[in-house]
Design an enzyme around this catalytic site. Structure first.
Site, PDB file in Angstrom:
ATOM      1  N   SER A 106      11.413  73.059  56.372  1.00 58.29           N
ATOM      2  CA  SER A 106      12.839  72.958  56.695  1.00 58.29           C
ATOM      3  C   SER A 106      13.042  72.650  58.172  1.00 58.29           C
ATOM      4  CB  SER A 106      13.552  74.263  56.330  1.00 58.29           C
ATOM      5  OG  SER A 106      13.529  74.467  54.944  1.00 58.29           O
ATOM      6  N   ARG A 165       1.338  76.504  52.706  1.00 50.46           N
ATOM      7  CA  ARG A 165       0.969  75.150  53.107  1.00 50.46           C
ATOM      8  C   ARG A 165      -0.330  75.133  53.900  1.00 50.46           C
ATOM      9  NH1 ARG A 165       6.519  74.318  56.012  1.00 50.46           N
ATOM     10  NH2 ARG A 165       5.661  76.279  56.678  1.00 50.46           N
ATOM     11  N   HIS A 187      10.272  72.716  48.412  1.00 53.66           N
ATOM     12  CA  HIS A 187      10.806  73.919  47.762  1.00 53.66           C
ATOM     13  C   HIS A 187      11.110  73.629  46.294  1.00 53.66           C
ATOM     14  CE1 HIS A 187      12.433  75.067  51.956  1.00 53.66           C
ATOM     15  NE2 HIS A 187      11.424  75.891  51.694  1.00 53.66           N
ATOM     16  N   LYS A 203      17.583  84.226  62.451  1.00 57.06           N
ATOM     17  CA  LYS A 203      17.334  82.788  62.569  1.00 57.06           C
ATOM     18  C   LYS A 203      18.638  82.064  62.892  1.00 57.06           C
ATOM     19  CE  LYS A 203      13.382  82.463  59.441  1.00 57.06           C
ATOM     20  NZ  LYS A 203      12.845  81.774  58.253  1.00 57.06           N
TER      21      LYS A 203
END
Length: 167
Positions: free
Chosen positions: A134, A96, A23, A47
């Protein structure tokens, strides 16, 4: 840092639970390209986050303190509403994998329907961060692995403290 005739504010949104070196790499690269960068830390109530919104905002502020023109703000609700509130016309999104691309492609089309004129700029991570997420960092930390190479030092310390509190 005025890099253009027309200053531009962009938003780099995410949950950032926790903020990783990947990040931070995208933030630093975005900072080089745009005049004003707002890091939008999403509440993400659906979440199960390790850190509260307030903790994630505070960690992000600490991590980006060396970057003038970068601010951190927590938000809840729709990203397009936050972008409208911030008067930002560009969203920065990290990709990604091709799975990320497919997901982000769908979101981008939805953003355009909800906020005409909004644009998304996609950045890929530098190779050393391409695998990093993460979720992976949290899992490694919870199971006792070393995360120092994946997150800034302040974040590693905060994660260690959280993991110890849960035991």
């Amino acid at each position: 840092m005025n890099r253009s005739v027309h200053p531009m504010k962009v938003i780099y949104p995410g949950t950032f639970d926790p903020v990783t070196n990947g990040h931070l790499n995208l933030i630093e690269r975005t900072h080089e390209m745009f005049d004003e960068v707002v890091i939008g830390v999403a509440a993400s109530p659906s979440k199960n986050t390790m850190f509260t919104l307030e903790e994630r905002v505070a960690l992000m502020e600490e991590v980006v303190a060396h970057l003038p023109g970068v601010t951190v703000k927590g938000f809840s609700g729709l990203l397009v509403d936050f972008a409208r509130q911030e008067q930002a016309k560009v969203l920065i999104r990290g990709l990604r994998t091709t799975v990320d691309f497919e997901y982000e492609f769908g979101l981008t089309n939805m953003y355009r329907k909800l906020l005409p004129g909004i644009e998304s700029v996609f950045l890929t991570p530098e190779e050393e961060f391409a695998f990093l997420s993460s979720t992976i960092v949290r899992e490694v930390a919870i199971h006792g692995g070393s995360i120092e190479q994946f997150v800034p030092a302040a974040v590693a310390n905060a994660i260690e403290k959280k993991v110890n509190e849960r035991q």
